[in-house]
Design an enzyme around this catalytic site. Structure first.
Site, PDB file in Angstrom:
ATOM      1  N   ASP A 679       0.985  -1.116  -0.113  1.00 23.05           N
ATOM      2  CA  ASP A 679       0.020  -0.115  -0.005  1.00 23.05           C
ATOM      3  C   ASP A 679       0.957   1.196  -0.005  1.00 23.05           C
ATOM      4  O   ASP A 679       0.703   2.396  -0.797  1.00 23.05           O
ATOM      5  CB  ASP A 679      -1.048   0.128   1.233  1.00 23.05           C
ATOM      6  CG  ASP A 679      -1.817   0.950   1.181  1.00 23.05           C
ATOM      7  OD1 ASP A 679      -2.810   1.082   0.386  1.00 23.05           O
ATOM      8  OD2 ASP A 679      -1.662   2.045   2.121  1.00 23.05           O
ATOM      9  N   LYS A 683       1.420   4.399  -2.853  1.00 19.27           N
ATOM     10  CA  LYS A 683       1.420   5.770  -2.578  1.00 19.27           C
ATOM     11  C   LYS A 683       2.709   6.430  -3.115  1.00 19.27           C
ATOM     12  O   LYS A 683       2.907   7.564  -3.669  1.00 19.27           O
ATOM     13  CB  LYS A 683       1.269   6.171  -1.071  1.00 19.27           C
ATOM     14  CG  LYS A 683      -0.021   5.676  -0.791  1.00 19.27           C
ATOM     15  CD  LYS A 683      -0.143   5.812   0.895  1.00 19.27           C
ATOM     16  CE  LYS A 683      -1.631   5.292   1.105  1.00 19.27           C
ATOM     17  NZ  LYS A 683      -1.759   5.448   2.673  1.00 19.27           N
TER      18      LYS A 683
END
Length: 819
Positions: A679, A683
């Site tokens: 995750d 980003k």
């Protein structure tokens, strides 16, 4: 004296005829002299046309329609006229119906319907209504006489749209009124030629009749009574926020009526214009409302324009080629050829190079126009100096109109900016030298969107509205709807922004309401009032609605939803989303979405992809757009991992800290989805791409901090068991950091075009050293912020802050659309 005219809806029922009588009684009470023109009862003219066509085709089915017409008028007499005199009035109605039937039978036998016969048939509608109304008014104390306009209004023999002989007509009307001092109840629409044959003044000609009589007798005013409150800023059937205009000039009204405002019939204005007689447009069903006055001079207005009007169906015909460039008489040849076959030109525009000329016509005239043009320019087409006529169908015209447009700069810019931001392609443009009218040709499917967006832009320029389509009603989506509901009043009062949630969907149900979903009860309405959810259907309905200022809000983390992003942007619908899958997908997809947004005037906003409500992406974009050079980006980009490593100190076991984070709801159901760092990798990939680095997710180096057994655990329970067995691995890294006066932080970074995600030990000089709780922190080291990085810190996760970030971007789109 005043001349009043009441349209078909004003005499369409017993109740409406009663309302007309009450209006006229007030004039009588005020000693106001008047005469009144009446149309046929609503629907009767269309019924007569339908009957005549059936009869001309040899079909006797017209008898059923005739019986309906007879019943409608007889029933009106029975309801309105006293029983004592009913028989006489009914006898007159039946006499007229019998005459109508005789003519229809002749048409049936001959299988032929001439325009002369059609005009005579159509005259029965007005004759029936005016005769009944005159009897009813007399019964109610209004002395009056029935006047068949054919006695005094004289025309040529152009049946169907006869031209008035004003000299003879004015003489006849003056003479008639000198000898008949009482109120006249006049048949609208019909006239007669020199030989006494019935003619008509064209559809809507009852308004014209009123204007002809008013001009002949020098009336002080004309009042056109209809079923709307006057001339409006736009068609209220298409634009819900349209409102009544208090005043228009003759020229403004003429322009608006020509381009589709059907409240008055265009030729109506000319006799009044010549005699400078004011025309009032009033509502039979709201008689106390002042209405609109049309006069020689327009009143001052706070708006740049007076109205927006349209013609829904037109065809655009283009002729181009070197054979018409600079050739004297080429345009004359073109339009003479069209005039010979009686084709009306609605709009003309020509390129300054004279290489092409295009014009708008009725779609029904396309074949005739093409044949006429290609016959006239046959030699030039043969010599390939002129192309064959090109015809484009399924188009509409939108026109903005008003005296204030004259010599006022920025109006055309406002029009084109509004259209562009809503993805409406302008195909042709025309503006007269008077600057009273600016017309554009657009695709027909964009007409409603154009009318509504332009109306908002010109008449509610200090206000704005957004139409939202929200997919994903989990924690973030639900919170967003709550925030919108809570702020709705404030935004309307302080920002003059109205947010309409048009559609919502979860994985089970979806609900659409073009008037806006009630946010205080969306959750209880979704299942009973909605339909089964299907994402393609949701997108198709949204695109088909084609509403102005539309925004698609994706509050999911679904791969399926992002497959529709390009289609949505191509429909000029903006997107706001916290879903990071699109921006962290393949580089071609990333670029394609931006190109689609740019090409179609839509916004693609995703600030919440990286830092929830923190202004991370906007700050990075501002640095780059203002010319700063990015040296390094470092970030703690996971609230979950921030909490875990901020809490992992002293003698705490790593497995206990992770379990605590899970119990508090900070982690995914399987904490490995957080601890694997993917995750965070997505980003930093997004930030890298925003910084101009072309990179794929596989290019991001991600440190695997979990021991192999933990990764291979088959269940979450087994994972925690194995994690506890490997606590020593994490304790060793923490103890080493403690010994060096450092702390562990899970950091994503970009430097020299390379991105990585690693667990690092940082000392007290590092911005991330003092981080606590579940906060995120991003540090930008740039040429301008070289010694001390620009740091952004705050909550990087949570439904409230993420929804607030999405909400903020929705509001920013309203600023873009309004600007």
């Amino acid at each position: 004296m005043k001349i009043l005219k009441f349209g078909g809806t004003s005499v369409g029922s017993v109740e409406s005829i009663t309302s007309v009588c009450n209006i006229l009684k007030k004039y009588q009470k005020n000693n106001q002299s008047f005469s009144v023109v009446f149309s046929a009862m609503s629907g009767i003219t269309n019924d007569i046309i339908a009957m005549s066509k059936l009869a001309a085709e040899g079909k006797a089915e017209h008898q059923a329609i005739l019986k309906q017409i007879e019943d409608k008028h007889v029933n009106a007499v029975k309801a309105l006229i006293d029983v004592k005199v009913q028989s006489r009035v009914i006898a007159n109605v039946k006499k007229l119906i019998n005459e109508l039937e005789d003519v229809l039978n002749s048409v049936l036998q001959l299988w032929e319907l001439s325009l002369r016969t059609q005009d005579y048939l159509l005259s029965f509608g007005e004759r029936l209504s005016a005769s009944i109304v005159s009897e009813y008014l007399k019964e109610n104390g209004i002395p009056c006489e029935y006047l068949d306009a054919r006695e005094v209004v004289k025309t040529d023999s152009n049946f169907g749209n006869a031209k008035v002989d004003f000299k003879a007509t004015e003489k006849n009307i003056k003479a008639y009124f000198e000898n008949h001092k009482t109120t006249q109840i006049i048949t609208g629409f019909i006239a007669s030629n020199e030989g006494g044959e019935t003619t008509t003044l064209g559809r809507g000609g009852s308004d014209y009749t009123a204007s002809i009589f008013a001009a002949a007798i020098g009336a002080e005013e004309i009042e056109i009574w209809t079923d709307v409150d006057g001339m409006m800023t736009a068609d209220p059937r298409k634009v819900k926020r349209a409102f009544t205009l208090p005043a228009l000039s003759y020229v403004e009204a003429m322009e608006m009526s020509h381009f589709g405002a059907k409240v008055i019939y265009p030729p109506t204005l000319q006799p009044a214009f010549n005699k400078k007689i004011p025309i009032w447009i009033k509502n039979t069903f709201n008689p106390d409302f002042e209405g609109t006055i049309i006069s020689a001079k327009s009143r001052p207005s706070d708006f740049l324009i007076k109205g927006i009007t349209s013609i829904q169906k037109i065809a655009l015909v283009s002729l181009q080629g070197s054979g018409i460039m600079g050739v004297p008489g080429a345009s004359a040849r073109l339009f003479n050829a069209l005039a010979k076959v009686k084709i009306n030109i609605i709009l003309i525009t020509q390129a300054s190079s004279e290489y092409s000329i295009c014009f708008a016509i009725e779609p029904a005239d396309c074949d005739k126009a093409k044949a006429a043009i290609e016959t006239e320019f046959a030699q030039e087409i043969l010599d390939k100096k002129v192309d064959k006529a090109h015809i484009e169908n399924n188009l509409s015209i939108v026109a903005i109109i008003g005296d204030n447009m004259r010599h006022t700069s920025g109006i055309s810019g406002k029009l084109f900016s509004t259209m562009g931001k809503n993805g409406i392609n302008v195909i042709a443009i025309a503006q007269g030298s008077s600057e009273l009218n600016l017309s554009v040709v657009i695709p027909e499917h964009d007409l409603n969107k154009a009318l509504n967006s332009l109306h908002e832009s010109f008449f509610y320029f200090d206000q704005n509205s957004l139409n939202l389509f929200v997919v994903g009603l989990g924690l973030i989506g639900k919170t967003l709807l709550q925030q919108i509901q809570k702020q709705a009043e404030f935004l309307l009062a302080k920002r003059l922004l109205k947010i309409n949630v048009i559609a919502i969907s979860n994985t089970r149900n979806m609900l659409f309401n073009t008037d806006g979903i009630k946010l205080e009860q969306w959750d209880t309405d979704l299942e009973p009032k909605g339909e089964s959810a299907a994402l393609p259907d949701f997108v198709n309905q949204m695109v088909a609605l084609n509403l102005p200022n539309s925004v698609f809000v994706d509050c999911t983390s679904s791969k399926e939803v992002i497959k529709h992003y390009e289609e949505i942007l191509n429909a000029s619908i903006s997107i706001v989303t916290p879903n990071k899958l699109a921006n962290s997908g393949t580089m071609p997809t990333y670029q394609k979405l931006r190109n689609s947004a740019l090409k179609h005037g839509a916004k693609f906003l995703y600030e919440t992809n990286v830092g929830a409500g923190l202004p991370v992406i906007n700050t990075l974009q501002d640095l780059i757009f203002s010319g700063d050079d990015i040296i390094r980006i470092e970030g703690i980009l996971s609230g979950t991992l921030s909490y875990i490593f901020n809490t992992f100190k002293g003698d705490k076991k790593f497995s206990d800290v992770v379990l605590e984070a899970k119990e508090k709801g900070f982690t995914e159901p399987d904490p490995r989805d957080d601890l694997n760092g993917m995750d965070v990798a997505r980003k930093i990939l997004i930030l890298s791409r925003e910084a101009g680095v072309q990179m794929e997710l596989g290019d991001v180096q991600v440190e695997n901090i979990l021991p192999e057994p933990c990764l291979k655990a088959k269940t979450v329970e087994e994972f925690f068991t194995l994690l506890e067995q490997n606590n020593h691995v994490f304790a060793a890294r923490r103890n080493k950091a403690d010994a060096e006066g450092k702390v562990l932080r899970f950091i994503a970074s970009l430097e020299q075009g390379k991105a990585k995600v690693t667990l690092q030990a940082v000392d007290a000089n590092h911005p991330f050293y003092s981080l606590s709780g579940s906060d995120n922190m991003i540090a930008f080291t740039t040429q301008r912020y070289k010694e001390r990085p620009l740091v952004i810190k705050g909550p990087g996760a949570g439904a409230e802050v993420t929804a607030a970030g999405v909400f903020a971007e929705i509001i920013s789109i309203s600023n873009y659309l309004k600007g």
